[in-house]
Enzyme design. Structure first.
Site, short mmCIF file in Angstrom:
data_model
loop_
_atom_site.label_atom_id
_atom_site.label_comp_id
_atom_site.label_asym_id
_atom_site.label_seq_id
_atom_site.Cartn_x
_atom_site.Cartn_y
_atom_site.Cartn_z
N CYS A 192 47.84 34.33 56.46
CA CYS A 192 47.50 34.30 55.04
C CYS A 192 46.31 33.40 54.73
O CYS A 192 45.43 33.76 53.96
CB CYS A 192 48.72 33.90 54.21
SG CYS A 192 49.21 32.16 54.36
N ASN B 83 58.27 30.75 41.45
CA ASN B 83 59.35 30.48 40.50
C ASN B 83 60.74 30.88 40.95
O ASN B 83 61.72 30.56 40.28
CB ASN B 83 59.07 31.21 39.18
CG ASN B 83 57.84 30.69 38.50
OD1 ASN B 83 57.82 29.58 37.98
ND2 ASN B 83 56.77 31.47 38.50
N HIS C 219 51.82 29.54 51.39
CA HIS C 219 51.18 30.84 51.34
C HIS C 219 49.87 30.70 50.56
O HIS C 219 49.84 30.07 49.49
CB HIS C 219 52.08 31.89 50.68
CG HIS C 219 51.41 33.23 50.56
ND1 HIS C 219 50.93 33.91 51.65
CD2 HIS C 219 51.13 34.00 49.48
CE1 HIS C 219 50.39 35.06 51.24
NE2 HIS C 219 50.49 35.12 49.94
N ASP D 115 45.69 38.66 46.16
CA ASP D 115 46.27 38.32 47.46
C ASP D 115 45.84 39.35 48.51
O ASP D 115 46.34 40.47 48.53
CB ASP D 115 47.79 38.27 47.36
CG ASP D 115 48.43 37.62 48.57
OD1 ASP D 115 47.72 37.45 49.58
OD2 ASP D 115 49.62 37.30 48.52
#
Length: 686
Positions: free
Chosen positions: A199, A320, A262, A285
């Site tokens: 990542c 979250n 990440h 992403d």
């Protein structure tokens, strides 16, 4: 021939005479802000005003690249701050933050957006992405296309991801020092995907391409990042009666995970396609979707179509989601009981590099942007919206337009709504055996509806054993001690402090376990485990300890040296139960870099890379990788075996090509110990 000013509207192409000396004419061409970005061919046609005169055509030797222009007010990527432009557009080196939330580390990366391979690679990727050329003037569409094609799928794309296993048929992700070498591999090998990335590499490479195309961008890292694969906004972990984690849960199909970190990419642009107020940083992403990440060899590429429609839920969950532990319990009607989790929270820290700052010794150049994603009480800003919508990372709520399927190949995160099914209270009560495939997606519902349903389910009797973790009496305190800094090669202790705060005797059963894990949270090997049952008198304390020696973990630690600790305890008299988890990373030495002489363009210089082997074993298959923008192209040099405790120094000659402030970045890797990183600023004179 007398036109000395641009006369057309700013959004149109135009030309004017700049200078005329005899038969030599210099012209200026105005390129509109919405021009298509990419490689252009330049042809010049000339003729005279004589009727029927011949038209002469001349093709310029060099093609040109048209880029987005963050210096132009009319451009969607305009950034009205010189310091931010220097950092997020012109700076060709930076940091991607990795590690753990306890001790994040900035890893140097050379973006190389001005290298001779950056724009050719970007052009080729745009062509492979399938983006309609007429949409190349739209930064939103270009960002989506680039983010989609960076990760390789079915043989197309820049970089193939791999998160565990052997990397012998490619390059280990931690060996890369910058993007240019990746671009070179890609261009020299017929645009075959380069092996391998993770990542933080995907985020850094995306930043390189976006900056090369003129889009301000930066990598961002979230520590303790949730991979909520079933979209319940909860990362569920299941343990058997002995306190051992059950991979896959009771049905074997639970793939929820907690990544130690990440990284993704943020791009700066206005959003005229949306309502007013949503300009600024947008998150995208480029890492392959979760379905592909779960299989280290690359899952079924068709699974990727599941990602775009859920992309906003994915990001929301990453920062979250709730961490939930369940343990086998024969007295429960569904076989498990929920156990409270102590102090382990998703989205602990969100970091990027601070503009104008630069620190090669430590990380004084870090910028904590957690507050841009979450409020001070560590809940998402999105959760406080009255309509429950997800909003921009830096702005207030919005409504999501529905996108063409092609547009959704990799979306820019700016969308609150998504096509997710709203579970009923009884659906959730049936958790964890609730099968989403039984119910069609309802495109009229949002993730906010899901949260509302989950809250409503708390009032359902059958759901309370899952959602309500309160106990009648919690008079025993458990505390998993945060791990201090542990050097690679040294033993470490894991401790749980237990205190009986009641006026009665308490009988306690406790489990403590340490595993080596990949940074994605996937367990690699068991390092050690301790089981204890003991009696605590009123007001007394007890320390439960697990000691792991170097001999116990030397062959079991993988990749970056991440360790995951689980603790679980229960009180016989009150049925109180508690669980905790935490992670830390074994510390490696830094690679020291010293430069001899006064660096000057065209003059030979020498860099010395040195470090001491910290482990009592010989390091084999050693190599140094290094590069420096304007200093030396990316190279890898083999090195001899390194004896236990030996201090080594490797000298490399280089020839500076450009003046100014430069950065030299290097890594050392071996079979037994890798990812030793260092960097050094170098001022080059003309």
């Amino acid at each position: 021939m007398n036109q000395r000013e641009f006369t057309r509207a700013p959004q149109k192409w135009d030309m004017r005479i700049h200078q005329q000396e005899g038969f030599n004419i210099s012209c200026q061409v105005h390129i509109p802000a919405n021009a298509l970005v990419g490689l252009w061919r330049v042809n010049i046609e000339t003729t005279t005003t004589t009727p029927g005169a011949r038209i002469d055509e001349f093709r310029c030797k060099d093609d040109i690249y048209v880029l987005f222009n963050p210096f132009c007010r009319e451009d969607c990527v305009y950034l009205d701050d010189e310091e931010l432009r220097r950092e997020y557009l012109m700076n060709d080196t930076g940091k991607v933050f990795v590690g753990t939330h306890h001790r994040p580390k900035g890893r140097r990366w050379i973006y190389g957006q001005f290298s001779d391979v950056a724009l050719p690679a970007a052009q080729l990727l745009l062509g492979q992405s399938g983006l309609n050329p007429t949409e190349r003037g739209n930064p939103v569409q270009v960002v989506r296309a680039i983010a989609s094609i960076i990760n390789a799928n079915e043989g197309f794309g820049l970089l193939e991801g791999k998160w565990e296993g052997s990397f012998e048929d490619g390059v280990c992700p931690w060996v890369w020092t910058g993007s240019s070498k990746i671009f070179e591999h890609y261009l020299r090998n017929g645009s075959k995907p380069v092996k391998y990335g993770q990542c933080w590499v995907f985020a850094a490479v995306a930043t390189s391409i976006f900056r090369a195309l003129g889009i301000p961008s930066r990598p961002v890292t979230n520590f303790v990042s949730a991979r909520d694969t079933n979209h319940t906004l909860s990362v569920d972990k299941y343990f058997d009666v002995f306190g051992d984690e059950m991979k896959g849960g009771p049905d074997g199909d639970n793939q929820d995970a907690l990544w130690n970190f990440h990284a993704w990419t943020e791009v700066w642009m206005s959003r005229p396609d949306l309502q007013t107020g949503y300009n600024g940083w947008q998150a995208v992403d480029p890492t392959p979707p979760p379905q592909c990440r779960q299989n280290s060899t690359g899952a079924d590429p068709k699974a990727e179509v599941l990602w775009p429609s859920k992309v906003s839920v994915e990001l929301f969950a990453e920062i979250n989601a709730e961490v939930t532990h369940f343990q086998e319990d024969e007295t429960s009607h569904w076989g498990f009981k929920k156990i409270p989790v102590n102090n382990y929270q998703v989205g602990r820290l969100i970091l990027t590099k601070r503009p104008g700052a630069d620190d090669d010794v430590s990380d004084a150049d870090v910028e904590d942007i957690t507050g841009l994603y979450k409020t001070l009480d560590n809940t998402s800003r999105y959760q406080r919206q009255s309509d429950g919508c997800f909003n921009s990372l830096f702005n207030q709520g919005m409504t999501s337009p529905y996108l063409e399927r092609r547009d959704r190949e990799r979306d820019v995160i700016q969308y609150p709504g998504t096509s997710v099914r709203r579970p009923s209270a009884m659906d959730i009560a049936r958790k964890p055996w609730y099968d989403e495939s039984r119910y069609p997606a309802d495109s009229g519902k949002t993730a906010a509806d899901r949260m509302s349903a989950m809250n409503a389910a708390r009032s359902v009797d059958r759901a309370q054993p899952i959602f309500d973790s309160r106990t009648l009496n919690e008079d025993v305190q458990f505390d998993l001690v945060e791990q201090e800094k542990v050097a690679w090669g040294q033993p470490f202790n894991v401790q749980v402090l237990i205190q009986n705060r009641s006026q009665e005797t308490r009988t306690i059963t406790a489990y403590l376990c340490a595993n080596s894990v990949y940074y994605t949270g996937v367990t690699a090997r068991r390092l050690g485990r301790s089981d204890r049952q003991f009696v605590l008198q009123p007001g007394s304390r007890e320390t439960m300890q697990l000691r792991i020696s170097w001999e116990e973990y030397r062959e079991r630690v993988v990749d970056y040296g991440h360790i995951k600790v689980f603790a679980m305890a229960s009180v016989q008299e009150t049925k109180q139960s508690c669980s905790a988890e935490d992670d830390f990373q074994l510390e490696k030495p830094k690679l020291d870099i010293q430069v001899r002489g006064n660096p000057q363009i065209g003059q030979e210089c020498f860099a010395t890379f040195s470090f001491m082997n910290p482990v009592p074993v010989t390091l084999t298959e050693c190599e140094f990788s290094f590069e420096g923008s304007g200093l030396v192209r990316a190279q890898t040099v083999k090195y001899r075996d390194v004896k236990p405790g030996e201090m080594i120094s490797f000298v490399q000659k280089f020839l500076p090509r450009f003046n100014g402030e430069r950065k030299l970045v290097a890594t050392f890797n071996s079979r037994e110990l890798g990812d030793i990183v260092g960097s050094r600023p170098i001022h080059v004179r003309e």
